[in-house]
Design a protein around this motif. Structure first.
Motif, PDB file in Angstrom:
ATOM      1  N   ILE A  87       0.852  -1.360  -0.118  1.00 22.72           N
ATOM      2  CA  ILE A  87      -0.207   0.005   0.064  1.00 22.72           C
ATOM      3  C   ILE A  87       0.950   1.270   0.050  1.00 22.72           C
ATOM      4  CG2 ILE A  87      -2.097  -0.946   1.006  1.00 22.72           C
ATOM      5  CD1 ILE A  87      -1.221  -0.035   3.898  1.00 22.72           C
ATOM      6  N   GLY A  88       1.921   1.103  -0.981  1.00 28.53           N
ATOM      7  CA  GLY A  88       2.838   2.240  -0.628  1.00 28.53           C
ATOM      8  C   GLY A  88       2.313   3.734  -1.176  1.00 28.53           C
ATOM      9  N   GLU A  89       1.105   3.707  -1.864  1.00 28.31           N
ATOM     10  CA  GLU A  89       0.669   4.956  -2.313  1.00 28.31           C
ATOM     11  C   GLU A  89       0.055   5.642  -0.959  1.00 28.31           C
ATOM     12  OE1 GLU A  89      -2.672   2.693  -3.711  1.00 28.31           O
ATOM     13  OE2 GLU A  89      -0.714   1.701  -3.337  1.00 28.31           O
ATOM     14  N   VAL A  90      -0.430   4.687  -0.296  1.00 30.07           N
ATOM     15  CA  VAL A  90      -1.120   5.240   1.056  1.00 30.07           C
ATOM     16  C   VAL A  90       0.169   5.643   1.952  1.00 30.07           C
ATOM     17  CG1 VAL A  90      -2.877   5.043   2.762  1.00 30.07           C
ATOM     18  CG2 VAL A  90      -2.985   3.534   0.801  1.00 30.07           C
ATOM     19  N   MET A  91       0.990   4.747   2.313  1.00 25.24           N
ATOM     20  CA  MET A  91       2.033   4.925   3.247  1.00 25.24           C
ATOM     21  C   MET A  91       3.244   4.039   2.931  1.00 25.24           C
ATOM     22  SD  MET A  91       1.496   5.042   7.390  1.00 25.24           S
ATOM     23  CE  MET A  91       0.371   6.295   7.231  1.00 25.24           C
ATOM     24  N   GLN A  92       4.317   4.868   2.599  1.00 23.83           N
ATOM     25  CA  GLN A  92       5.639   4.309   2.047  1.00 23.83           C
ATOM     26  C   GLN A  92       5.848   2.751   2.778  1.00 23.83           C
ATOM     27  OE1 GLN A  92       8.589   5.620  -0.312  1.00 23.83           O
ATOM     28  NE2 GLN A  92       6.294   5.792  -1.336  1.00 23.83           N
TER      29      GLN A  92
ATOM     30  N   GLY B 234      -8.271 -15.112   3.323  1.00 21.55           N
ATOM     31  CA  GLY B 234      -9.196 -14.302   4.426  1.00 21.55           C
ATOM     32  C   GLY B 234      -8.585 -13.767   5.593  1.00 21.55           C
ATOM     33  N   ILE B 235      -7.209 -14.003   5.811  1.00 21.38           N
ATOM     34  CA  ILE B 235      -6.531 -13.739   7.004  1.00 21.38           C
ATOM     35  C   ILE B 235      -5.401 -12.858   6.553  1.00 21.38           C
ATOM     36  CG2 ILE B 235      -5.197 -14.118   9.133  1.00 21.38           C
ATOM     37  CD1 ILE B 235      -6.647 -16.833   9.086  1.00 21.38           C
ATOM     38  N   PHE B 236      -5.365 -11.381   7.178  1.00 22.98           N
ATOM     39  CA  PHE B 236      -4.646 -10.463   6.630  1.00 22.98           C
ATOM     40  C   PHE B 236      -3.627  -9.932   7.953  1.00 22.98           C
ATOM     41  CE2 PHE B 236      -7.987 -10.181   4.021  1.00 22.98           C
ATOM     42  CZ  PHE B 236      -7.398 -10.085   2.473  1.00 22.98           C
TER      43      PHE B 236
ATOM     44  N   VAL C  85       3.295  -2.727   4.707  1.00 23.27           N
ATOM     45  CA  VAL C  85       2.900  -3.922   3.670  1.00 23.27           C
ATOM     46  C   VAL C  85       1.917  -4.563   4.594  1.00 23.27           C
ATOM     47  CG1 VAL C  85       3.693  -6.108   3.004  1.00 23.27           C
ATOM     48  CG2 VAL C  85       5.296  -4.040   2.894  1.00 23.27           C
ATOM     49  N   VAL C  86       0.770  -5.122   3.750  1.00 22.84           N
ATOM     50  CA  VAL C  86      -0.122  -6.104   4.296  1.00 22.84           C
ATOM     51  C   VAL C  86       0.018  -7.575   3.849  1.00 22.84           C
ATOM     52  CG1 VAL C  86      -2.526  -6.363   4.714  1.00 22.84           C
ATOM     53  CG2 VAL C  86      -1.784  -4.077   4.624  1.00 22.84           C
TER      54      VAL C  86
END
Ligand SMILES: [Zn+2]
Length: 340
Positions: A5-10, A20-22, A13-14
């Motif tokens: 999710i680099g665009e959201v926050m450098q 179904g488990i993150f 990582v998820v």
């Protein structure tokens, strides 16, 4: 799958660690630990979240960024908290207020969080130093303790009420059924979730890869035997898990094979007990402080000192209850130990 999710926050990582488990990896302000894993489990039209992170603006920002990616417009519909420690319970109120939830945790963890938040016990600035002095700590160690201790209420905001989790409860979360298990030693009634069908254990801090969970005697119960409790809990856990179990620990990376990790945690404590016995044989009567350096063999900061002292005393108390060590208290309440 790894969704960056680099665009959201450098640097966020998820990981989707099982369907179904993150796993959300967020930082914690404690030396040595560095990060905590929070979990989001797909649960019908929403998600169940497990654990909260430390209550500071940076962590909340990260959680929000990760929600944006994982939830994809759906709500968090349930919050479970494994145990009361600040990195696990911290953002309880923030998450519950955002989604209109009441947190679910075991009774003792709820009570421990409330006691700690009222600045009793863990945040009493005199209690721990007094106990450490009784165990041989010198002024410089006490100064270190005062300089680095992070008070509980700086990192935790609770709700007014909760829902109780009990050992043996069965929870349906999405497609999976989980059974609640509890463990002692690291905290009073840590909740873990085990899904037998998929052989997955959400372990909290009860078993961690590479590091061993802190097992401490705290000043408010100087004759506690948390190591015994921890070893009994490991035995119970060992009867449920397999050598294929996918373990989702609260710190560091998920791993397979719960059984061998349980075996190495047992071994670790046995080695420590043997080392303490050897040192006491060489040196005779000894204080817990005398054992810090040989056991940890590095410079400890004040935060680590707290855990190191507790851990040494936990091993000494264990040996006392086993009948191999004598605990002697003099008139000034100073505590020394020796082999029987
Ligand atoms: Zn913990």
């Amino acid at each position: 799958m790894t969704a960056s999710i680099g665009e959201v926050m450098q640097d966020c990582v998820v990981d989707e660690v099982a369907p179904g488990i993150f796993r959300l990896d967020v930082p914690v302000p404690f030396s040595g630990l560095r990060q905590i894993n929070l979990w989001l489990l797909r649960d019908g039209d929403g998600f169940t979240m497990i654990d909260c992170g430390f209550a500071d603006a940076q962590t909340r920002q990260r959680i929000e960024a990760m929600w944006k990616v994982v939830l994809n417009g759906r709500p968090v519909t349930r919050l479970l908290i494994t145990h009361f420690h600040p990195d696990h319970a911290g953002n309880c109120r923030f998450i519950c207020e955002r989604w209109g939830l009441r947190p679910q945790l075991t009774q003792l963890e709820w009570m421990a969080a409330n006691v700690a938040l009222k600045s009793l016990y863990s945040d009493d600035p005199q209690l721990a130093p007094r106990f450490y002095r009784q165990n041989g700590a010198t002024d410089d160690l006490i100064d270190l303790y005062h300089a680095d201790t992070i008070l509980y209420d700086t990192g935790v905001e609770l709700t007014d009420d909760h829902e109780r989790l009990n050992a043996g409860d069965r929870l349906v979360i999405g497609e999976r059924e989980w059974v609640v298990m509890t463990g002692q030693g690291h905290s009073p009634e840590m909740a873990m979730l085990y899904c037998a069908d998929d052989d997955i254990l959400i372990a909290g801090d009860q078993i961690l890869p590479k590091i061993s969970p802190n097992i401490s005697v705290w000043p408010w119960e100087p004759l506690a035997n948390p190591l015994r409790e921890f070893l009994v809990s490991l035995e119970q856990l060992d009867t449920r898990v397999t050598s294929n179990t996918l373990v989702l620990p609260s710190h560091r990376a998920p791993f397979h094979d719960a059984k061998s990790r349980i075996a190495s945690l047992r071994e670790h404590h046995e080695e420590r007990l043997a080392l303490l016995a050897r040192l006491m044989k060489e040196r005779g009567e000894i204080t817990a402080t005398d054992l810090l350096q040989p056991l940890f063999n590095r410079r400890l900061d004040g935060h680590q000192l707290n855990f190191a002292m507790g851990e040494v005393i936990a091993h000494l108390n264990y040996m006392m209850f086993e009948g191999t060590v004598r605990r002697m208290v003099d008139r000034d309440a100073n505590i020394r130990f020796s082999l029987c």
